[in-house]
Design a protein around this motif. Sequence first.
Motif, PDB file in Angstrom:
ATOM      1  N   GLY A  79       0.803  -1.217   0.000  1.00 34.88           N
ATOM      2  CA  GLY A  79       0.000   0.000   0.000  1.00 34.88           C
ATOM      3  C   GLY A  79       0.833   1.264   0.000  1.00 34.88           C
ATOM      4  N   PRO A  80       0.164   2.417  -0.122  1.00 35.17           N
ATOM      5  CA  PRO A  80       0.874   3.700  -0.009  1.00 35.17           C
ATOM      6  C   PRO A  80       1.603   3.785   1.322  1.00 35.17           C
ATOM      7  N   ILE A  81       2.772   4.402   1.318  1.00 35.26           N
ATOM      8  CA  ILE A  81       3.620   4.411   2.509  1.00 35.26           C
ATOM      9  C   ILE A  81       3.726   5.817   3.086  1.00 35.26           C
ATOM     10  N   GLN A  82       3.326   5.952   4.341  1.00 33.66           N
ATOM     11  CA  GLN A  82       3.497   7.201   5.070  1.00 33.66           C
ATOM     12  C   GLN A  82       4.858   7.179   5.759  1.00 33.66           C
ATOM     13  N   SER A  83       5.500   8.332   5.806  1.00 35.17           N
ATOM     14  CA  SER A  83       6.843   8.404   6.392  1.00 35.17           C
ATOM     15  C   SER A  83       6.883   7.907   7.823  1.00 35.17           C
ATOM     16  N   ASN A  84       5.828   8.177   8.585  1.00 34.79           N
ATOM     17  CA  ASN A  84       5.840   7.783   9.993  1.00 34.79           C
ATOM     18  C   ASN A  84       5.513   6.303  10.213  1.00 34.79           C
ATOM     19  N   LYS A  85       5.309   5.556   9.123  1.00 35.49           N
ATOM     20  CA  LYS A  85       5.013   4.121   9.237  1.00 35.49           C
ATOM     21  C   LYS A  85       6.152   3.253   8.717  1.00 35.49           C
ATOM     22  N   THR A  86       7.238   3.870   8.264  1.00 33.80           N
ATOM     23  CA  THR A  86       8.292   3.069   7.635  1.00 33.80           C
ATOM     24  C   THR A  86       8.981   2.126   8.606  1.00 33.80           C
ATOM     25  N   ARG A  87       9.078   2.497   9.881  1.00 30.13           N
ATOM     26  CA  ARG A  87       9.765   1.614  10.829  1.00 30.13           C
ATOM     27  C   ARG A  87       9.012   0.303  10.977  1.00 30.13           C
ATOM     28  N   GLN A  88       7.690   0.377  11.145  1.00 34.36           N
ATOM     29  CA  GLN A  88       6.907  -0.847  11.257  1.00 34.36           C
ATOM     30  C   GLN A  88       7.076  -1.715  10.014  1.00 34.36           C
ATOM     31  N   ILE A  89       7.061  -1.081   8.859  1.00 34.83           N
ATOM     32  CA  ILE A  89       7.198  -1.828   7.609  1.00 34.83           C
ATOM     33  C   ILE A  89       8.575  -2.466   7.526  1.00 34.83           C
ATOM     34  N   ALA A  90       9.612  -1.697   7.833  1.00 34.24           N
ATOM     35  CA  ALA A  90      10.986  -2.204   7.741  1.00 34.24           C
ATOM     36  C   ALA A  90      11.229  -3.346   8.708  1.00 34.24           C
ATOM     37  N   GLU A  91      10.551  -3.341   9.843  1.00 38.38           N
ATOM     38  CA  GLU A  91      10.762  -4.384  10.842  1.00 38.38           C
ATOM     39  C   GLU A  91      10.094  -5.703  10.473  1.00 38.38           C
ATOM     40  N   LEU A  92       9.064  -5.642   9.613  1.00 40.35           N
ATOM     41  CA  LEU A  92       8.273  -6.843   9.339  1.00 40.35           C
ATOM     42  C   LEU A  92       8.341  -7.342   7.901  1.00 40.35           C
ATOM     43  N   ALA A  93       8.370  -6.421   6.949  1.00 33.93           N
ATOM     44  CA  ALA A  93       8.167  -6.808   5.558  1.00 33.93           C
ATOM     45  C   ALA A  93       9.416  -7.403   4.924  1.00 33.93           C
ATOM     46  N   THR A  94       9.239  -8.526   4.265  1.00 35.64           N
ATOM     47  CA  THR A  94      10.300  -9.097   3.435  1.00 35.64           C
ATOM     48  C   THR A  94      10.362  -8.368   2.103  1.00 35.64           C
ATOM     49  N   TRP A  95       9.182  -7.984   1.601  1.00 30.42           N
ATOM     50  CA  TRP A  95       9.057  -7.242   0.343  1.00 30.42           C
ATOM     51  C   TRP A  95       8.277  -5.957   0.583  1.00 30.42           C
ATOM     52  N   VAL A  96       8.669  -4.899  -0.110  1.00 28.60           N
ATOM     53  CA  VAL A  96       7.885  -3.665  -0.171  1.00 28.60           C
ATOM     54  C   VAL A  96       7.703  -3.328  -1.647  1.00 28.60           C
ATOM     55  N   HIS A  97       6.450  -3.348  -2.106  1.00 24.97           N
ATOM     56  CA  HIS A  97       6.146  -3.199  -3.535  1.00 24.97           C
ATOM     57  C   HIS A  97       5.863  -1.754  -3.941  1.00 24.97           C
ATOM     58  N   SER A  98       5.696  -0.865  -2.989  1.00 23.80           N
ATOM     59  CA  SER A  98       5.066   0.422  -3.289  1.00 23.80           C
ATOM     60  C   SER A  98       5.965   1.627  -3.006  1.00 23.80           C
ATOM     61  N   VAL A  99       7.259   1.488  -3.239  1.00 27.16           N
ATOM     62  CA  VAL A  99       8.174   2.617  -3.046  1.00 27.16           C
ATOM     63  C   VAL A  99       8.051   3.565  -4.229  1.00 27.16           C
ATOM     64  N   ASP A 100       7.726   4.811  -3.950  1.00 24.33           N
ATOM     65  CA  ASP A 100       7.595   5.787  -5.030  1.00 24.33           C
ATOM     66  C   ASP A 100       8.294   7.112  -4.725  1.00 24.33           C
ATOM     67  N   ARG A 101       9.043   7.143  -3.605  1.00 24.02           N
ATOM     68  CA  ARG A 101       9.791   8.348  -3.241  1.00 24.02           C
ATOM     69  C   ARG A 101      11.109   7.929  -2.611  1.00 24.02           C
ATOM     70  N   LEU A 102      12.156   8.689  -2.891  1.00 27.07           N
ATOM     71  CA  LEU A 102      13.464   8.371  -2.332  1.00 27.07           C
ATOM     72  C   LEU A 102      13.446   8.462  -0.816  1.00 27.07           C
ATOM     73  N   LYS A 103      12.729   9.430  -0.264  1.00 24.98           N
ATOM     74  CA  LYS A 103      12.663   9.581   1.193  1.00 24.98           C
ATOM     75  C   LYS A 103      12.181   8.295   1.854  1.00 24.98           C
ATOM     76  N   ILE A 104      11.196   7.650   1.265  1.00 27.27           N
ATOM     77  CA  ILE A 104      10.667   6.404   1.825  1.00 27.27           C
ATOM     78  C   ILE A 104      11.723   5.316   1.760  1.00 27.27           C
ATOM     79  N   ALA A 105      12.402   5.201   0.628  1.00 25.96           N
ATOM     80  CA  ALA A 105      13.451   4.187   0.486  1.00 25.96           C
ATOM     81  C   ALA A 105      14.572   4.425   1.494  1.00 25.96           C
ATOM     82  N   GLU A 106      14.953   5.669   1.687  1.00 23.98           N
ATOM     83  CA  GLU A 106      16.018   5.983   2.638  1.00 23.98           C
ATOM     84  C   GLU A 106      15.625   5.585   4.051  1.00 23.98           C
ATOM     85  N   ARG A 107      14.391   5.828   4.421  1.00 26.44           N
ATOM     86  CA  ARG A 107      13.930   5.469   5.757  1.00 26.44           C
ATOM     87  C   ARG A 107      13.865   3.953   5.933  1.00 26.44           C
TER      88      ARG A 107
END
Length: 234
Positions: A79-107
Amino acid sequence: MTIKDNLLIIGERIRAAEAKYGRPAGSVKLLAVSKHQDLVALQEALQAEQWALGENYAQEMAEKASYLTAYPVEWHFIGPIQSNKTRQIAELATWVHSVDRLKIAERLSAQNSQPDQAIQICLQVNISAEDSKSGVQGEQVFELARAVQKLPNLHLRGLMAIPAPEEDFAKQRQAFAAVRCLLEELNRDGFQLDTLSMGMTNDLEAAIAEGATIVRIGTAIFGARTVSTASIRS
């Protein structure tokens, strides 16, 4: 029909499409989209050995994961990724399909809690140029891909797209072909990408015809989404 039955039917559709369009058997992975489905439904899918589950909301994924620790779930965030949710995603997800901004990838790179296991990344492409859809377009894809590829703790794998709904099979193929061509352009530019995350219940055959390696199926497996995020604890 049980969820196990539905998984078998979808599996048959995938295998038939692979054979029809000259794809190697087993080359297309099924991702079960479990957004707003309750824990009973998820457990039924997992008991049928459908380990890859796709979620759209970080909090919902985290809550479900806390109850499903007995299973080897492969969590995919789609799904769409909010900046304040990246930690939860990074801690759990094996795959992230919805990266559309460099800021999100960096986080995601900085917050990956298992740096020895890179998060598998797809860039979301807004292939139909819809204002309501997330995703990058045109030359932005190349710029973002170059930047993401340099980040530690991430492995850039390919592209994800959700084309505008279309009933005509030829038009479905046309949209997916555009995504495939973009991946091929990236690879000619020096990338080594191997993943096309595209195709859902109503257009998975067209997606497979045009090179999909992951299809994201929800309704045909679980039925209508009727469960709110807050009710998954019940």
